[in-house]
Design a protein around this motif. Structure first.
Motif, short mmCIF file in Angstrom:
data_model
loop_
_atom_site.label_atom_id
_atom_site.label_comp_id
_atom_site.label_asym_id
_atom_site.label_seq_id
_atom_site.Cartn_x
_atom_site.Cartn_y
_atom_site.Cartn_z
N ASN A 1 1.13 -1.39 0.01
CA ASN A 1 -0.11 0.02 0.15
C ASN A 1 1.04 0.89 -0.42
OD1 ASN A 1 -2.56 -1.40 -0.24
ND2 ASN A 1 -2.13 -2.31 1.92
N ALA A 2 1.54 1.02 -0.53
CA ALA A 2 2.67 2.49 -0.85
C ALA A 2 2.42 3.42 -1.06
CB ALA A 2 4.32 1.80 -1.54
N ASP A 3 3.03 4.74 -0.99
CA ASP A 3 2.00 5.36 -1.45
C ASP A 3 2.98 6.00 -2.80
OD1 ASP A 3 0.99 8.46 -1.94
OD2 ASP A 3 1.41 9.56 -0.26
N PHE A 4 2.20 5.87 -3.82
CA PHE A 4 2.73 6.83 -5.36
C PHE A 4 2.74 7.68 -5.99
CE2 PHE A 4 2.98 1.87 -5.77
CZ PHE A 4 4.53 1.61 -5.54
N GLU A 5 2.15 9.20 -5.06
CA GLU A 5 1.65 9.86 -4.91
C GLU A 5 2.17 11.12 -5.30
OE1 GLU A 5 -1.53 11.66 -6.24
OE2 GLU A 5 -1.86 9.33 -6.71
N PRO A 6 3.56 10.72 -4.65
CA PRO A 6 4.72 11.79 -5.02
C PRO A 6 5.69 11.46 -5.48
CG PRO A 6 4.82 11.02 -2.66
CD PRO A 6 3.54 10.31 -3.22
N VAL A 7 5.33 10.83 -6.30
CA VAL A 7 6.34 10.75 -7.45
C VAL A 7 6.09 11.09 -8.64
CG1 VAL A 7 8.11 9.23 -5.36
CG2 VAL A 7 6.36 8.09 -7.22
N LYS A 8 4.28 10.91 -8.91
CA LYS A 8 4.06 10.70 -9.98
C LYS A 8 4.55 11.92 -11.49
CE LYS A 8 -0.25 8.34 -8.36
NZ LYS A 8 -2.03 8.68 -9.13
N ASN A 9 4.70 13.20 -10.49
CA ASN A 9 5.40 14.64 -11.42
C ASN A 9 6.38 13.78 -12.20
OD1 ASN A 9 2.93 16.02 -11.22
ND2 ASN A 9 2.80 17.11 -9.64
N ALA A 10 7.34 13.36 -11.13
CA ALA A 10 9.13 12.85 -11.47
C ALA A 10 8.62 11.67 -12.90
CB ALA A 10 9.25 12.10 -10.37
N ILE A 11 7.85 11.24 -12.46
CA ILE A 11 7.95 10.34 -13.56
C ILE A 11 7.23 11.06 -15.02
CG2 ILE A 11 6.34 8.52 -14.21
CD1 ILE A 11 5.91 7.25 -11.70
#
Length: 257
Positions: free
Chosen positions: A139-149
């Protein structure tokens, strides 16, 4: 009207993993998406391919905005091979793999199913990126890296990659405003000091669990491990040509003939 780029998405955690669903959300903003991913977790499969068993693909529909989605009974590399040879009618403009639940920095890259899928795409002449987040939680939070992706993938779509080069991208487990930036790095010199936990079944048969400790031997400030430990996203360009070019001259002094 400009034609949208075709983007192939895969992973090693399985088609239902939160990491790949996050990656799909970002890639839909950049192009037409086709997903081919394992039907079950395939972590640490490396570049394994299926040669002694049959392979199955099943069309699924987790996301109505995705052009096509398929689950595959094989490995991450099988997924890319099937996508290129059987599913897609044209070579994709980009292949992205991940987002992996856990690190693929340093020596981990050679064990990684996530990165092996990207490498297979690179072998096929497709610009490819493997993405990983330093959080093993399902259940890791991937929101913080979406813009960088989105930024990294956009740059690769716009500029391409050098021939035979694949990007290994790792994200620190931080909030978006805590990430200091992106660094292009080299792979840190590190290894796993491994042990096997020996146990017995109720029937008295020995069995083993692999355990280990990650040892970073590298004090350089230009490595992926340094970048991640200091709040940066790391990008390491990797290649599938494993020739140790620096050793050729030395080996030619040996009396082989």
């Amino acid at each position: 009207m400009t034609k949208k780029p075709l983007i192939l998405i895969t992973n090693d955690d399985g088609i239902s993993a939160p990491g790949i669903r996050a990656l799909i959300e970002v890639m839909k903003q950049l192009g037409e998406v086709v997903v081919v991913a394992p039907d079950s977790p395939q972590s640490a499969m490396g570049h394994a391919i299926t040669i002694n068993n049959t392979l199955f693909i099943n069309k699924v529909n987790f996301d109505s905005e995705v052009k096509e989605e398929y689950s595959c009974s094989g490995t991450p590399v099988d997924c890319v091979k099937l996508a290129v040879n059987e599913i897609l009618k044209q070579k994709p403009d980009l292949c992205v793999s991940g987002v992996n639940h856990g690190s693929n920095s340093s020596i981990n890259v050679i064990y990684s199913g996530t990165m092996s899928a990207a490498v297979e795409a690179g072998i096929e002449g497709i610009p490819a990126i493997g993405f990983s987040l330093l959080d093993y939680n399902w259940n890791a939070d991937f929101e913080p890296v979406k813009n960088a992706i989105k930024t990294i993938a956009s740059q690769v779509l716009e500029n391409g990659l050098p021939e035979g080069v694949i990007l290994n991208v790792n994200f620190p487990k931080l909030k978006e405003d805590e990430i200091k930036g992106i660094k292009v790095c080299r792979q840190a010199k590190a290894f796993w000091k491994e042990e096997f936990d020996k146990r017995k079944t109720p029937q008295g048969k020995d069995y083993y669990w692999l355990t280990g400790e990650f040892i970073n031997q590298d004090n350089g400030e230009d490595t992926d491990e340094w970048a991640l430990a200091n709040g940066f996203i790391s990008i390491v360009p990797v290649q599938f040509d494993l020739t140790a070019h620096h050793a050729i001259q030395k080996l030619n002094t040996y009396k082989f003939n």
